[in-house]
Design a protein around this motif. Structure first.
Motif, short mmCIF file in Angstrom:
data_model
loop_
_atom_site.label_atom_id
_atom_site.label_comp_id
_atom_site.label_asym_id
_atom_site.label_seq_id
_atom_site.Cartn_x
_atom_site.Cartn_y
_atom_site.Cartn_z
N PRO A 299 0.65 -1.23 -0.01
CA PRO A 299 0.07 0.10 -0.21
C PRO A 299 0.76 1.41 -0.09
N HIS A 300 1.89 1.09 0.23
CA HIS A 300 2.75 2.46 0.15
C HIS A 300 3.76 2.54 -1.07
N PHE A 301 3.29 1.82 -2.03
CA PHE A 301 4.07 1.87 -3.36
C PHE A 301 3.17 2.55 -4.46
N GLU A 302 3.56 3.21 -5.17
CA GLU A 302 2.94 3.99 -6.24
C GLU A 302 3.89 4.28 -7.55
N LEU A 303 3.47 4.14 -8.86
CA LEU A 303 4.24 4.36 -10.08
C LEU A 303 3.59 5.38 -10.83
N LYS A 304 4.28 6.44 -11.19
CA LYS A 304 3.67 7.70 -12.09
C LYS A 304 4.58 7.89 -13.32
N SER A 305 3.86 8.09 -14.18
CA SER A 305 4.56 8.48 -15.61
C SER A 305 4.47 10.21 -15.53
N SER A 306 5.77 10.71 -15.68
CA SER A 306 6.05 12.21 -15.65
C SER A 306 6.66 12.51 -16.99
N PHE A 307 5.99 13.83 -17.25
CA PHE A 307 6.33 14.47 -18.44
C PHE A 307 7.62 15.01 -18.69
N LEU A 308 8.44 14.42 -19.61
CA LEU A 308 9.84 14.67 -19.50
C LEU A 308 10.18 16.14 -20.37
N SER B 154 4.11 17.26 -25.74
CA SER B 154 3.43 18.28 -24.81
C SER B 154 2.68 17.15 -23.76
N ILE B 155 2.59 17.49 -22.84
CA ILE B 155 1.96 16.87 -21.61
C ILE B 155 0.51 16.49 -22.23
N THR B 156 -0.16 17.07 -23.08
CA THR B 156 -1.32 16.59 -23.52
C THR B 156 -1.10 15.51 -24.56
N THR B 157 -0.24 15.17 -25.19
CA THR B 157 0.22 14.35 -25.98
C THR B 157 0.45 13.11 -25.16
N LEU B 158 1.31 13.26 -24.06
CA LEU B 158 1.59 12.15 -22.93
C LEU B 158 0.30 11.50 -22.48
N ASN B 159 -0.69 12.46 -22.26
CA ASN B 159 -1.84 11.64 -21.61
C ASN B 159 -2.52 10.98 -22.51
N LYS B 160 -2.77 11.53 -23.97
CA LYS B 160 -3.49 10.66 -24.84
C LYS B 160 -2.84 9.39 -25.25
N LYS B 161 -1.41 9.39 -25.29
CA LYS B 161 -0.89 8.11 -25.62
C LYS B 161 -1.21 7.31 -24.39
N HIS B 162 -1.01 7.54 -23.14
CA HIS B 162 -1.40 6.78 -21.82
C HIS B 162 -2.87 6.13 -22.17
N LYS B 163 -4.05 7.12 -22.57
CA LYS B 163 -5.18 6.73 -22.50
C LYS B 163 -5.33 5.53 -23.58
N GLU B 164 -4.66 5.76 -24.67
CA GLU B 164 -4.71 4.98 -25.90
C GLU B 164 -3.87 3.37 -25.53
N GLU B 165 -2.99 3.73 -25.00
CA GLU B 165 -2.14 2.35 -24.49
C GLU B 165 -2.14 1.56 -23.39
N TYR B 166 -2.21 2.49 -22.30
CA TYR B 166 -2.76 1.61 -21.15
C TYR B 166 -4.14 1.93 -20.57
N ASN B 167 -4.94 2.32 -21.23
CA ASN B 167 -6.36 2.92 -21.08
C ASN B 167 -6.40 3.28 -19.62
N GLY B 168 -5.47 4.38 -19.11
CA GLY B 168 -5.37 5.14 -17.92
C GLY B 168 -5.13 4.25 -16.72
N GLU B 169 -4.54 3.17 -16.87
CA GLU B 169 -4.22 2.24 -15.55
C GLU B 169 -2.71 2.90 -15.13
N ILE B 170 -1.99 3.53 -15.67
CA ILE B 170 -0.89 4.02 -15.36
C ILE B 170 -1.03 5.48 -15.10
N TYR B 171 -0.73 6.07 -13.97
CA TYR B 171 -1.16 7.27 -13.40
C TYR B 171 -0.21 8.32 -14.21
N SER B 172 -0.62 9.29 -15.08
CA SER B 172 0.17 10.16 -15.77
C SER B 172 0.03 11.57 -15.18
#
Length: 460
Positions: free
Chosen positions: A279-288, A306-324
């Protein structure tokens, strides 16, 4: 009777998971409501012969979506609100941090501090002394004598704050802080954590952020110890040390096109090690982000535009399962929906605009992590008996969405809090220019993600 109209600050988000429904957010009342598509259609063109009941119209007016104010009156109202919020924020909680040393054992190609920590730069080797630590704690009370208005988590930053050679001074900072009622959050590369194992405890450390940039190959290509080499395996082991101590760990991945598809590999690794169930662990994708003063063109980095592109890519590839990274929209709105509360409104997005104080080993005070070590942005010095403030301080602590050129006409202003001032200073005209992080461009993506999580009763 004055004619009702749709408020300029009414923000509709089409809900992808619902048939013909919209989530409405109001930009200065903070209201959140879900309405049918036909209701939204009538709201957009509200008239005296509307099918909406008198009760519905009255409720929509109370929530702010319908108004008798014209756009100019609403804009002026928001500007006044922003200044009021900013005055209130400036009088409330202060946050503090120690830049233990500007030295770092890594030389990551995208780091905004590389010009400080390059080999041979002796200035970067300066480290806090016990006397300086004492002066910094005294300065905290000079800044805000009421300790109850101190944010109780002090940041440890660098360079690298947890260098093995700096263990004694880190212990002094932490133990003294604990005696004064503080805990610590740390932003670290994670390489030397094992050297601090004897003081690792949630009593002292409430949160640790560590960066792992994808799989072993990608990570080691750009995040390596400049003497000892590859760092991936050692950092993975050190994450386990922290989790066994019940310390909250956020693993951040500075995401570009090269490592974007590495999250499945990382999750498998974390699953195998048992980290994801902790419960103490979290994974996050951060805009470089590519900084103008430190642009990298090596094969190791392929920036996402852009950060917008990053979030769209995450939605398409990971269906929002990775916190971006999304300006906190997803987590905030999930909480609002879950608690059935209004949105929290901001005059500034970051404490650097009103109440952040970072002490460095040169005796200087900064307010933003992204400009530390740059003398032209020093807001004060803490080595004398009293803090010596500079004129730069007002450039940071007076800026809010009510006096920002672009923000004060934006319907998202009080939801967003405005852009990062560190970004603004890199533009052509510095503090007098305007920069936008495009909060509005990912608003719908994150709202839909939060709504789905809320409806499915998911945890975040």
């Amino acid at each position: 009777m004055e004619k009702l109209k749709l408020s300029y600050y009414t923000i509709p988000v089409k809900l992808e998971s619902e048939e013909n429904k919209y989530l409405l957010v109001h930009g200065y009342t903070g209201a959140i409501d879900v309405v049918d598509g036909d209701v939204w259609s009538q709201m957009k063109n509200i008239s005296s012969d509307s099918d909406l009941s008198a009760e519905a119209v009255l409720l929509l007016q109370k929530r702010g979506y319908l108004t008798t104010k014209n756009k100019g009156e609403e804009l002026n109202y928001v500007i006044r609100l922003a200044h009021m919020f900013h005055q209130a924020q400036s009088k409330l909680y202060k946050s503090f941090g120690f830049i233990v040393s500007y030295n770092c054992s890594f030389r990551c190609p995208y780091c905004f501090e590389n010009e400080i920590s390059n080999h041979g730069n002796q200035w970067s080797k300066q480290v806090f002394t016990k006397e300086m630590v004492d002066k910094a704690y005294n300065a905290m009370l000079e800044i805000e004598p009421r300790q109850k208005l101190h944010f109780k988590q002090i940041l440890l930053f660098g360079g690298e704050p947890l260098l093995r050679e700096n263990k004694k001074i880190v212990e002094y900072i932490v133990l003294k802080g604990a005696q004064l009622g503080y805990t610590f959050k740390v932003t670290t590369n994670g390489y030397d954590i094992d050297y601090f194992e004897d003081i690792l405890s949630p009593h002292y450390f409430s949160f640790v952020q560590i960066t792992l940039d994808g799989n072993k190959e990608h990570h080691n290509a750009r995040r390596f110890h400049y003497i000892e080499g590859d760092s991936f395996d050692k950092i993975m082991t050190n994450i386990g040390i922290l989790l066994k101590k019940d310390i909250n760990v956020l693993v951040k991945v500075n995401t570009d096109n090269n490592n974007f598809y590495d999250f499945n590999f990382l999750r498998e690794q974390f699953d195998t090690l048992g980290y994801t169930k902790n419960p103490h662990f979290e994974l996050k994708s951060s805009f470089l982000r590519s900084f103008n003063f430190n642009a990298d063109t090596s094969d190791n980095i392929d920036y996402i535009p852009s950060i917008t592109t990053l979030n769209k890519k995450h939605k398409e590839e990971y269906n929002g399962e990775i916190y971006s990274q999304d300006f906190g929209i997803y987590k905030r709105f999930y909480s609002y929906l879950r608690n059935k509360s209004r949105c929290r409104l901001f005059s500034a997005s970051c404490a650097s605009h009103y109440g952040s104080f970072l002490f460095d080993p040169m005796g200087d005070i900064y307010t933003c992590l992204e400009i530390i070590g740059k003398k032209e942005y020093v807001i004060g010095s803490f080595l004398e008996d009293n803090i010596q403030w500079t004129e730069v301080r007002k450039h940071w602590f007076e800026k809010n969405v009510g006096n920002s050129v672009g923000c004060k006409v934006c319907k998202y202003a009080l939801l967003c809090g405005g852009p990062c001032l560190a970004r603004i200073k890199h533009t052509k005209d510095g503090f007098n220019s305007f920069y936008c992080d495009k909060f509005k461009n990912i608003f719908s993506i994150s709202i839909n993600k939060a709504y789905i999580a809320y409806k499915n009763n998911q945890s975040i």
